[in-house]
Design a protein around this motif. Structure first.
Motif, PDB file in Angstrom:
ATOM      1  N   ARG A 160      -2.855   7.736   0.578  1.00  0.00           N
ATOM      2  CA  ARG A 160      -2.007   6.637   1.059  1.00  0.00           C
ATOM      3  C   ARG A 160      -1.164   7.095   2.249  1.00  0.00           C
ATOM      4  O   ARG A 160      -0.972   6.358   3.212  1.00  0.00           O
ATOM      5  N   LEU A 165      -4.275   0.953   7.697  1.00  0.00           N
ATOM      6  CA  LEU A 165      -4.490  -0.255   6.906  1.00  0.00           C
ATOM      7  C   LEU A 165      -3.535  -1.356   7.360  1.00  0.00           C
ATOM      8  O   LEU A 165      -3.911  -2.530   7.444  1.00  0.00           O
ATOM      9  N   ARG A 176      -4.624  -5.041   8.594  1.00  0.00           N
ATOM     10  CA  ARG A 176      -4.130  -6.290   7.994  1.00  0.00           C
ATOM     11  C   ARG A 176      -3.459  -7.176   9.031  1.00  0.00           C
ATOM     12  O   ARG A 176      -3.634  -8.394   9.039  1.00  0.00           O
ATOM     13  N   HIS A 222      -2.081   4.792   5.453  1.00  0.00           N
ATOM     14  CA  HIS A 222      -1.356   3.535   5.255  1.00  0.00           C
ATOM     15  C   HIS A 222      -1.160   2.745   6.543  1.00  0.00           C
ATOM     16  O   HIS A 222      -1.271   1.521   6.550  1.00  0.00           O
ATOM     17  N   ASN A 265      10.947   4.279   4.303  1.00  0.00           N
ATOM     18  CA  ASN A 265      10.349   5.423   3.629  1.00  0.00           C
ATOM     19  C   ASN A 265       9.263   5.005   2.648  1.00  0.00           C
ATOM     20  O   ASN A 265       9.338   3.941   2.031  1.00  0.00           O
ATOM     21  N   LEU A 266       8.275   5.877   2.523  1.00  0.00           N
ATOM     22  CA  LEU A 266       7.155   5.602   1.631  1.00  0.00           C
ATOM     23  C   LEU A 266       7.623   5.613   0.177  1.00  0.00           C
ATOM     24  O   LEU A 266       8.578   6.295  -0.179  1.00  0.00           O
ATOM     25  N   GLY A 267       6.879   4.886  -0.653  1.00  0.00           N
ATOM     26  CA  GLY A 267       7.129   4.894  -2.094  1.00  0.00           C
ATOM     27  C   GLY A 267       5.962   5.513  -2.835  1.00  0.00           C
ATOM     28  O   GLY A 267       5.652   5.112  -3.957  1.00  0.00           O
ATOM     29  N   THR A 268       5.303   6.484  -2.206  1.00  0.00           N
ATOM     30  CA  THR A 268       4.177   7.164  -2.833  1.00  0.00           C
ATOM     31  C   THR A 268       4.051   8.580  -2.274  1.00  0.00           C
ATOM     32  O   THR A 268       4.412   8.820  -1.128  1.00  0.00           O
ATOM     33  N   PHE A 277       0.817  -1.214   0.000  1.00  0.00           N
ATOM     34  CA  PHE A 277       0.000   0.000   0.000  1.00  0.00           C
ATOM     35  C   PHE A 277       0.848   1.260   0.000  1.00  0.00           C
ATOM     36  O   PHE A 277       0.408   2.303  -0.454  1.00  0.00           O
ATOM     37  N   THR A 278       2.084   1.173   0.513  1.00  0.00           N
ATOM     38  CA  THR A 278       2.934   2.362   0.584  1.00  0.00           C
ATOM     39  C   THR A 278       3.820   2.512  -0.651  1.00  0.00           C
ATOM     40  O   THR A 278       4.563   3.495  -0.748  1.00  0.00           O
ATOM     41  N   ALA A 279       3.781   1.554  -1.554  1.00  0.00           N
ATOM     42  CA  ALA A 279       4.560   1.649  -2.796  1.00  0.00           C
ATOM     43  C   ALA A 279       3.853   0.809  -3.858  1.00  0.00           C
ATOM     44  O   ALA A 279       4.371  -0.205  -4.313  1.00  0.00           O
ATOM     45  N   PRO A 280       2.657   1.237  -4.263  1.00  0.00           N
ATOM     46  CA  PRO A 280       1.839   0.377  -5.130  1.00  0.00           C
ATOM     47  C   PRO A 280       2.326   0.306  -6.581  1.00  0.00           C
ATOM     48  O   PRO A 280       2.213  -0.736  -7.212  1.00  0.00           O
TER      49      PRO A 280
END
Ligand SMILES: [Zn+2]
Ligand SMILES: [Zn+2]
Lengths: 130, 308
Positions: free
Chosen positions: B246, B253, B257, B250, B238-241, A105-108
């Protein structure tokens, strides 16, 4: 403060600042000068699983990493980078390279800009067992 | 009559000042070629998070407000509205901020809301505005209950909280090195708060202060910025978005999960919500403590230095 004025300030402020940043050339993506820089960028995220092999793409914006645990990718997040393992990745060719969809979810989605021969060869490298 | 007490919405009034200060910092960096970094999409995400935070507080603010007004109806105490009381309220609310912020890093349920403030790899004035959208769901308004019960009017408490956030705006900068010694000793400063935003093992879980750094010194969480350990900003992973949705949701979520994994005990499910970030039932992830241990195993010379 009236809500309309707040909205105008917020919207105008954000738009103005973002346009200014872009015009100042501050939208450039991070570059990885060499393999060592890519390995360092990987280590920044996964310090205890160092890169054993690094394949830097020709425009120096991304790198394919092989570690003891598997394969991963380093790519630009604006002026910085981040990294992920390619576990569960789906890889699609695009006009400008490859698109990688990750179950994360953090790098879709990762959009890799690659030259045609790299875009042709990289999916096999990514899926080859490490 | 104090039920009708109202203070200005200081965080709204401050918006033009925020914009002007961001432009000034940017100008400084561009001219001097030092003192920080800006990147377009990072700044855009931070600013959208800030706008969303204001929107969320307009939409959901009634929940905390209703809770405080119930307490206000219950308490027999009323300290009034003198300037001295407002000043005392400000100091005590800053102590409240320290603990909410500390919980925000040590309890995953609260971290899920706060994580987004740390999700930028940059540290500039836009980072200050990268604020949560989901603060109401952490239920951390409970920490303010004692203040209202002691007789501080809810409007005054929220006013002080707003001033606190405005104070914290200017410390999100690399353009200021260190302030005068006496100031660094008492107040939260750019240097102290840079440490708080660091992902270096040394700097994890340090400097939770809002306005007064004395709380960290009192409760043992103070770590000074060291010249030979340059702060690396961002999250441990680190985030990729840059997608604000998100960024905002994130970790919630992630909790959802983890809690739903098959085969866990009730205790394990609770731990995924309430244990420090990085806790896992099988030890497959690292908490900040594990990260510090691993760092010391690699760098034994750092043992006993600040942050370890
Ligand atoms: Zn924090
Ligand atoms: Zn901050």
């Amino acid at each position: 403060m009236a809500l309309e004025i707040l909205l105008i300030l917020v919207f105008g402020g954000i738009t103005g600042i973002v346009l200014l940043l872009h015009m100042l050339g501050l939208s450039a993506r991070a570059t990885l000068p060499d393999g060592a820089a890519a390995a360092k960028a990987w280590a920044d995220e996964f310090a205890d699983d160092p890169a054993l092999e690094v394949i830097l793409c020709r425009d120096h914006h991304a790198a394919l990493i092989t570690t003891a645990r598997g394969r991963g990718i380093v790519w630009p997040m604006g002026a910085d980078t981040t990294a992920r393992y390619l576990t569960g990745a789906r890889i699609y060719p695009t006009k400008t390279g490859l698109r990688i969809d990750l179950p994360d979810f953090t790098a879709p989605h990762i959009d890799l800009r690659l030259e045609p021969d790299e875009a042709r060869d990289w999916p096999d490298l990514m899926e080859k067992p490490a | 009559m104090t039920d009708m007490l109202s203070y200005p919405e200081v965080t709204h009034i401050a918006v033009p000042f925020f914009i002007a200060a961001i432009l000034a910092e940017l100008l400084w960096i561009v001219i001097k070629r030092r003192g920080g970094r800006y990147e377009t999409r990072d700044a855009l995400t931070s600013l959208i998070m800030g706008a969303g935070n204001v929107a969320a507080s307009i939409l959901l603010g009634f929940i905390a407000w209703g809770f405080f007004m119930v307490l206000w109806a219950l308490t027999p105490l009323d300290l009034g509205t003198s300037l001295g009381v407002v000043a005392l309220c400000f100091v005590l609310d800053d102590l409240r901020y320290y603990w909410v912020h500390r919980f925000g890093h040590r309890i995953r349920w609260v971290w899920a809301s706060h994580v987004n403030h740390h999700s930028s790899q940059h540290y500039n004035l836009t980072t200050a505005l990268r604020q949560t959208w989901t603060g109401t769901f952490t239920l951390m308004m409970i920490v303010r209950a004692p203040l209202v019960l002691l007789g501080f009017h809810p409007a005054m408490v929220l006013f002080c909280g707003g001033l606190n956030l405005i104070y914290q705006f200017w410390i999100h900068t690399e353009a200021i090195g260190k302030m005068p010694k006496w100031f660094e000793a008492v107040m939260n400063t750019p240097s102290h708060h840079r440490v708080h935003h660091g992902r270096n093992a040394r700097y994890l879980d340090a400097n939770y202060a809002g306005v007064f750094i004395i709380w960290d010194r009192m409760f043992g969480t103070f770590v000074p910025e060291l010249e030979d350990d340059k702060v690396d900003y961002g999250l441990v992973h680190n985030l990729g978005t840059f997608n604000p949705l998100r960024v905002a949701f994130h970790e919630w979520l992630g909790i959802f999960r983890d809690v739903r994994q098959p085969g866990l005990s009730l205790r394990q499910r609770l731990m995924y919500m309430l244990a420090p970030p990085g806790w896992s039932h099988d030890g497959s992830r690292d908490t900040s403590r594990a990260i510090k241990h691993k760092h010391l195993a690699q760098n034994p010379q750092d043992a006993g230095t600040p942050g370890f």
